[in-house]
Design a protein around this motif. Sequence first.
Motif, PDB file in Angstrom:
ATOM      1  N   ASP A  42      23.404  42.207  46.350  1.00 27.26           N
ATOM      2  CA  ASP A  42      22.709  41.422  45.325  1.00 27.26           C
ATOM      3  C   ASP A  42      23.677  40.965  44.236  1.00 27.26           C
ATOM      4  O   ASP A  42      23.597  39.838  43.742  1.00 27.26           O
ATOM      5  CB  ASP A  42      21.590  42.251  44.703  1.00 27.26           C
ATOM      6  CG  ASP A  42      20.491  42.572  45.712  1.00 27.26           C
ATOM      7  OD1 ASP A  42      20.412  41.839  46.723  1.00 27.26           O
ATOM      8  OD2 ASP A  42      19.735  43.530  45.498  1.00 27.26           O
ATOM      9  N   GLU A  43      24.608  41.876  43.861  1.00 26.10           N
ATOM     10  CA  GLU A  43      25.578  41.531  42.812  1.00 26.10           C
ATOM     11  C   GLU A  43      26.486  40.394  43.273  1.00 26.10           C
ATOM     12  O   GLU A  43      26.756  39.451  42.521  1.00 26.10           O
ATOM     13  CB  GLU A  43      26.408  42.773  42.477  1.00 26.10           C
ATOM     14  CG  GLU A  43      27.508  42.498  41.466  1.00 26.10           C
ATOM     15  CD  GLU A  43      28.393  43.717  41.267  1.00 26.10           C
ATOM     16  OE1 GLU A  43      29.503  43.558  40.733  1.00 26.10           O
ATOM     17  OE2 GLU A  43      27.967  44.840  41.640  1.00 26.10           O
ATOM     18  N   VAL A  44      26.964  40.470  44.526  1.00 27.16           N
ATOM     19  CA  VAL A  44      27.869  39.442  45.040  1.00 27.16           C
ATOM     20  C   VAL A  44      27.169  38.098  45.176  1.00 27.16           C
ATOM     21  O   VAL A  44      27.737  37.041  44.882  1.00 27.16           O
ATOM     22  CB  VAL A  44      28.449  39.898  46.404  1.00 27.16           C
ATOM     23  CG1 VAL A  44      29.214  38.757  47.074  1.00 27.16           C
ATOM     24  CG2 VAL A  44      29.366  41.094  46.205  1.00 27.16           C
ATOM     25  N   THR A  63      22.723  32.595  44.088  1.00 28.55           N
ATOM     26  CA  THR A  63      21.263  32.524  43.883  1.00 28.55           C
ATOM     27  C   THR A  63      20.936  31.732  42.627  1.00 28.55           C
ATOM     28  O   THR A  63      20.042  30.869  42.617  1.00 28.55           O
ATOM     29  CB  THR A  63      20.688  33.939  43.787  1.00 28.55           C
ATOM     30  OG1 THR A  63      21.007  34.651  44.979  1.00 28.55           O
ATOM     31  CG2 THR A  63      19.183  33.886  43.634  1.00 28.55           C
ATOM     32  N   GLU A  64      21.676  32.011  41.535  1.00 30.62           N
ATOM     33  CA  GLU A  64      21.428  31.298  40.277  1.00 30.62           C
ATOM     34  C   GLU A  64      21.792  29.815  40.425  1.00 30.62           C
ATOM     35  O   GLU A  64      21.088  28.941  39.894  1.00 30.62           O
ATOM     36  CB  GLU A  64      22.257  31.939  39.162  1.00 30.62           C
ATOM     37  CG  GLU A  64      21.790  33.350  38.824  1.00 30.62           C
ATOM     38  CD  GLU A  64      22.702  34.034  37.815  1.00 30.62           C
ATOM     39  OE1 GLU A  64      23.780  33.453  37.511  1.00 30.62           O
ATOM     40  OE2 GLU A  64      22.334  35.128  37.324  1.00 30.62           O
ATOM     41  N   TRP A  65      22.886  29.523  41.165  1.00 28.06           N
ATOM     42  CA  TRP A  65      23.280  28.128  41.382  1.00 28.06           C
ATOM     43  C   TRP A  65      22.207  27.378  42.177  1.00 28.06           C
ATOM     44  O   TRP A  65      21.875  26.234  41.854  1.00 28.06           O
ATOM     45  CB  TRP A  65      24.621  28.090  42.113  1.00 28.06           C
ATOM     46  CG  TRP A  65      25.127  26.688  42.371  1.00 28.06           C
ATOM     47  CD1 TRP A  65      25.852  25.886  41.566  1.00 28.06           C
ATOM     48  CD2 TRP A  65      24.883  25.938  43.569  1.00 28.06           C
ATOM     49  NE1 TRP A  65      26.111  24.685  42.143  1.00 28.06           N
ATOM     50  CE2 TRP A  65      25.513  24.670  43.391  1.00 28.06           C
ATOM     51  CE3 TRP A  65      24.203  26.179  44.743  1.00 28.06           C
ATOM     52  CZ2 TRP A  65      25.475  23.687  44.357  1.00 28.06           C
ATOM     53  CZ3 TRP A  65      24.176  25.196  45.708  1.00 28.06           C
ATOM     54  CH2 TRP A  65      24.802  23.960  45.512  1.00 28.06           C
ATOM     55  N   GLU A  66      21.665  28.013  43.228  1.00 22.47           N
ATOM     56  CA  GLU A  66      20.619  27.373  44.032  1.00 22.47           C
ATOM     57  C   GLU A  66      19.387  27.063  43.187  1.00 22.47           C
ATOM     58  O   GLU A  66      18.774  25.988  43.312  1.00 22.47           O
ATOM     59  CB  GLU A  66      20.248  28.295  45.200  1.00 22.47           C
ATOM     60  CG  GLU A  66      21.334  28.405  46.256  1.00 22.47           C
ATOM     61  CD  GLU A  66      20.993  29.411  47.335  1.00 22.47           C
ATOM     62  OE1 GLU A  66      21.652  29.396  48.398  1.00 22.47           O
ATOM     63  OE2 GLU A  66      20.061  30.219  47.132  1.00 22.47           O
ATOM     64  N   GLU A  75      17.821  23.257  42.355  1.00 22.21           N
ATOM     65  CA  GLU A  75      16.419  22.883  42.570  1.00 22.21           C
ATOM     66  C   GLU A  75      15.830  22.274  41.293  1.00 22.21           C
ATOM     67  O   GLU A  75      15.098  21.288  41.334  1.00 22.21           O
ATOM     68  CB  GLU A  75      15.617  24.107  42.998  1.00 22.21           C
ATOM     69  CG  GLU A  75      15.964  24.641  44.381  1.00 22.21           C
ATOM     70  CD  GLU A  75      15.621  23.637  45.468  1.00 22.21           C
ATOM     71  OE1 GLU A  75      14.671  22.859  45.271  1.00 22.21           O
ATOM     72  OE2 GLU A  75      16.301  23.624  46.504  1.00 22.21           O
ATOM     73  N   ARG A  76      16.173  22.867  40.136  1.00 21.94           N
ATOM     74  CA  ARG A  76      15.662  22.340  38.871  1.00 21.94           C
ATOM     75  C   ARG A  76      16.221  20.943  38.604  1.00 21.94           C
ATOM     76  O   ARG A  76      15.491  20.028  38.183  1.00 21.94           O
ATOM     77  CB  ARG A  76      16.050  23.275  37.727  1.00 21.94           C
ATOM     78  CG  ARG A  76      15.448  22.892  36.375  1.00 21.94           C
ATOM     79  CD  ARG A  76      16.122  23.630  35.255  1.00 21.94           C
ATOM     80  NE  ARG A  76      17.523  23.246  35.107  1.00 21.94           N
ATOM     81  CZ  ARG A  76      17.932  22.093  34.555  1.00 21.94           C
ATOM     82  NH1 ARG A  76      17.043  21.211  34.094  1.00 21.94           N
ATOM     83  NH2 ARG A  76      19.210  21.819  34.477  1.00 21.94           N
TER      84      ARG A  76
END
Length: 311
Positions: A100-102, A107-110, A114-115
């Motif tokens: 999850d850390e890696v 995840t935040e970029w994806e 989308e936004r």
Amino acid sequence: MSEVTDLVVIEKSSAMAVFTNADHLAPLIETIEKEARSLVPDVSTRKGRDAIASMAHKVARSKTYIDNAGKDLVAELKALPKQIDESRRLVRERLDALKDEVRRPLTEWEAEQERIKAEEAMNAAHEEALAMNEEFDRQRAAQIEADHELALLMNESFDRQREEARQKAEQEQCEREQRLQLEAEERARREAEEKSRLELAEFARREAEARAAAERAEREKQEAIDLAERQKQEAIAAERRRAEEAEQARLAEEQRKRDEEARRAADVEHRRAINRQVIADLIAEGIPDDIAETVLKAIVRNKVTAVSIRY
């Protein structure tokens, strides 16, 4: 392995081989048997009786020592599955957290992408509506200008028609603008709903995969627990069988020894009775007591040719 014996010693490093390989265990037992049977039993003296009791005690201590060594080994093996399960749990927790850390930056970029896509779609729809309004305004201005020039050439009666046409054109323009605005809003709403639906579907898919992975991990964990329990029960059953077999062998050996001792005692008593009868017979023939005993001893030692006693 807290007890030390005079007959046998089992090193901790070789305990597993001793209790799982008959080629290692048999020599230990044979060593004890050889040492114990090397004693020539003599119950006629206190020293001889003490020697017999001491040797029997050494054998008993050797039995307890070997049995305790096996019990200590079984205790170590029972603790091994717990240590393995704890190590597996630690690996799962730390590597899941590391995964999850890696992945967190991706995840935040994806999510940000989308936004941005949704914002761009909304801006594109708004710009399209503005462009359509500008084009219609241009066309309307051109039409008004043409109508104005035409009005200058027409009489007053036509001015009313022109005004009605202008008002109608303005109403149609207003209706058209409203329709375009509604269409743009509806299109943006549908796109937002589709995006939301896709996001929900993706979330549901990821959640289902995570749930399936968790269920698979739990199932594998339970299978490992079940396997460890089966192995433990099998080890316990095997150990119980070995203990029962060892106890049966011990009881049989003790019975054999008792039978052997009884047989030897009976044989000794039988020989003594015959010897006493031989002496009595010799005395009855007129041979003095001391000479009769000397003759008997000579016969027993095979010192008299062609003469023997049948016991």
